[in-house]
Design a protein around this motif. Structure first.
Motif, PDB file in Angstrom:
ATOM      1  N   ASP A  29     -10.121   2.162   5.268  1.00 44.11           N
ATOM      2  CA  ASP A  29     -10.950   2.615   4.150  1.00 44.11           C
ATOM      3  C   ASP A  29     -10.256   2.249   2.842  1.00 44.11           C
ATOM      4  OD1 ASP A  29     -12.211   4.041   2.107  1.00 44.11           O
ATOM      5  OD2 ASP A  29     -12.524   5.810   3.345  1.00 44.11           O
ATOM      6  N   CYS A  31     -10.577   3.226  -0.060  1.00 42.99           N
ATOM      7  CA  CYS A  31     -10.385   4.311  -1.025  1.00 42.99           C
ATOM      8  C   CYS A  31      -9.250   5.259  -0.625  1.00 42.99           C
ATOM      9  CB  CYS A  31     -11.680   5.092  -1.188  1.00 42.99           C
ATOM     10  SG  CYS A  31     -13.003   4.099  -1.905  1.00 42.99           S
ATOM     11  N   SER A  43      -7.790   3.125  -7.678  1.00 38.02           N
ATOM     12  CA  SER A  43      -9.145   2.591  -7.504  1.00 38.02           C
ATOM     13  C   SER A  43      -9.324   2.172  -6.054  1.00 38.02           C
ATOM     14  CB  SER A  43      -9.373   1.395  -8.433  1.00 38.02           C
ATOM     15  OG  SER A  43      -8.500   0.344  -8.087  1.00 38.02           O
ATOM     16  N   CYS A  44     -10.584   2.029  -5.632  1.00 35.71           N
ATOM     17  CA  CYS A  44     -10.878   1.600  -4.267  1.00 35.71           C
ATOM     18  C   CYS A  44     -10.696   0.096  -4.161  1.00 35.71           C
ATOM     19  CB  CYS A  44     -12.309   1.973  -3.891  1.00 35.71           C
ATOM     20  SG  CYS A  44     -12.564   3.746  -3.781  1.00 35.71           S
TER      21      CYS A  44
END
Length: 79
Positions: A29, A31, A43-44
């Motif tokens: 993931d 994020c 930040s992602c």
């Protein structure tokens, strides 16, 4: 022998010896922190942080392997 190789070997051994194997903090993931114990990302992004970018560790393949094991019901991944 690197600690990452030993880590993978331990997971395979657990899959052979145990009825259920759970893996924690192994997510792709973008994020989530790079390591489950790491600081939150600003930040992602899927980019590997420079301090973790090792030429001997193929993170994308490792995460694909974990996802495959999870999809086949061999392990349960908890992010």
């Amino acid at each position: 022998m690197t600690h990452r190789y030993i880590h993978s070997l331990t997971q395979v051994l657990a899959m052979q010896l145990c009825r259920r194997v759970s893996l924690f903090g192994l997510t792709s993931d973008p994020c989530r922190p790079f390591h489950y114990y790491g600081p939150a990302k600003k930040s992602c992004t899927a980019a590997i942080p420079k301090e973790n970018d090792e030429h001997v560790h193929w993170f994308e393949r490792e995460h694909a392997l974990y996802a495959d094991w999870h999809a086949r019901g061999l392990v349960t991944i908890h992010s």
